[in-house]
Design an enzyme around this catalytic site. Structure first.
Site, PDB file in Angstrom:
ATOM      1  N   HIS A 168       1.181  -1.187   0.466  1.00 31.80           N
ATOM      2  CA  HIS A 168       0.150  -0.723   0.175  1.00 31.80           C
ATOM      3  C   HIS A 168       0.582   0.981   0.322  1.00 31.80           C
ATOM      4  O   HIS A 168       1.844   1.780   0.487  1.00 31.80           O
ATOM      5  CB  HIS A 168      -0.630  -0.248   1.498  1.00 31.80           C
ATOM      6  CG  HIS A 168      -1.807  -0.800   1.321  1.00 31.80           C
ATOM      7  ND1 HIS A 168      -2.248  -2.533   2.294  1.00 31.80           N
ATOM      8  CD2 HIS A 168      -3.273  -1.230   0.364  1.00 31.80           C
ATOM      9  CE1 HIS A 168      -3.444  -2.430   1.830  1.00 31.80           C
ATOM     10  NE2 HIS A 168      -3.684  -2.565   1.018  1.00 31.80           N
ATOM     11  N   CYS A 255      -2.646   0.138  10.022  1.00 33.93           N
ATOM     12  CA  CYS A 255      -3.757  -0.728   9.075  1.00 33.93           C
ATOM     13  C   CYS A 255      -4.540  -0.980  10.328  1.00 33.93           C
ATOM     14  O   CYS A 255      -5.836  -1.570   9.784  1.00 33.93           O
ATOM     15  CB  CYS A 255      -3.146  -1.894   8.823  1.00 33.93           C
ATOM     16  SG  CYS A 255      -1.609  -1.944   7.872  1.00 33.93           S
TER      17      CYS A 255
HETATM   18  C1  CIR Z   1      -4.119  -8.022   3.101  1.00 35.43           C
HETATM   19  O1  CIR Z   1      -3.290  -8.352   2.293  1.00 35.43           O
HETATM   20  O2  CIR Z   1      -4.858  -6.954   2.699  1.00 35.43           O
HETATM   21  C2  CIR Z   1      -3.592  -8.543   4.478  1.00 35.43           C
HETATM   22  N1  CIR Z   1      -2.997  -9.236   5.267  1.00 35.43           N
HETATM   23  C3  CIR Z   1      -2.611  -7.035   4.536  1.00 35.43           C
HETATM   24  C4  CIR Z   1      -3.508  -5.331   4.837  1.00 35.43           C
HETATM   25  C5  CIR Z   1      -2.456  -4.383   5.367  1.00 35.43           C
HETATM   26  N2  CIR Z   1      -3.890  -3.326   5.598  1.00 35.43           N
HETATM   27  C6  CIR Z   1      -2.250  -2.020   5.584  1.00 35.43           C
HETATM   28  O3  CIR Z   1      -1.438  -2.286   5.057  1.00 35.43           O
HETATM   29  N3  CIR Z   1      -3.357  -0.990   5.417  1.00 35.43           N
END
Ligand code: CIR
Length: 262
Positions: A168, A255
């Site tokens: 991201h 997150c």
């Molecule tokens: C994903 O791949 O969607 C989750 N395992 C990790 C998401 C992390 N979210 C973020 O960086 N905002």
């Protein structure tokens, strides 16, 4: 004006770690075992850091069947005037948004990202009245177009920028205050952020750019010692947390919460 009516509270919306977290989405990391009880313990400590930074915690229950639901940031973008409910890029994560919409509805007018747009909240960095939006494997051009249509009438400007090599935008750049960004230049075009004062991560710590600003504090992973030293030398008030277990699921400190001024 009566001062009682002007006092703001910051709600920190979080969600319990799913028992199925080991089945999380992974894009740039190899799958390694995740200990759910350690992840939950670290998540509680993170919630305590939010509380000690002055937030009021609103914890949503675990979402069985959604391994990544602890990463609430990806489901909504909250501005002073409205909130956008996202349409996450990973199909497995789309059922996560309904619960977030329900929590936010009393506090904000809601706008929705619609098919074929996709947006993960982790790709949206808000600094003042500017939204930087990362085009990534999760957020597409149509998602950016919809964000623009929603926020420009409220006086925001949207700057889209390509994300390469990480999940991201906020894996690569985060705001430490209104003028200062923490950045990993290998993963984004630093030129998009040239108006800000930039602090580089230490090159030995590629995942160190994800930091959560809460008021005048910065919640920051204890693992990134060299970058931490740079931030402390620059005068930032850090609250260190061990975020290592959820880092195995490609999650960082931004997150795991959605902050709402109410
Ligand atoms: C994903 O791949 O969607 C989750 N395992 C990790 C998401 C992390 N979210 C973020 O960086 N905002």
């Amino acid at each position: 004006m009566d001062s009682k009516n002007t006092k703001t509270v910051t709600l920190a919306i979080t969600r319990d770690v799913s028992a199925s977290i080991a089945q999380c989405e992974l894009t740039h990391l190899e799958r390694t075992p995740i200990d759910v009880s350690v992840a939950r313990e670290q998540h509680r400590a993170y919630e305590n850091a939010l509380i000690s930074a002055g937030c009021e915690l609103r914890r949503l229950p675990e979402l069985p069947g959604c391994p990544d639901a602890v990463f609430v940031e990806d489901t909504a973008i909250v501005l002073r005037e409205l909130a956008m409910i996202t349409r996450p890029g990973a199909e497995s994560r789309r059922p996560e948004t309904d619960g977030m919409a329900m929590v936010l509805r009393p506090f904000r007018k809601l706008s929705y990202i619609r098919e074929p747009g996709t947006v993960d909240g982790g790709d949206v960095l808000v600094v003042g009245k500017t939204l930087f939006v990362g085009i990534s494997s999760r957020t597409n051009e149509e998602g950016v177009r919809q964000i623009r249509a929603i926020v420009e009438p409220e006086g925001y400007r949207v700057i889209a920028t390509q994300v390469n090599g990480c999940l991201h935008l906020k894996s690569a750049v985060c705001a430490l205050d209104d003028r200062t960004l923490l950045i990993h230049r290998d993963w984004i075009d630093a030129d998009a952020f040239r108006k800000y004062s930039l602090i580089d991560i230490d090159p030995d710590e590629p995942f160190a750019a994800n930091a959560l600003r809460v008021g005048d504090r910065v919640i920051y992973p204890s693992a990134y010692r060299k970058t931490r030293d740079r931030l402390q030398e620059a005068g930032f008030n850090l609250r260190l947390v061990d975020a290592s277990e959820l880092a195995k699921a490609e999650g960082g400190v931004t997150c795991c919460s959605v902050l709402v001024e109410v």
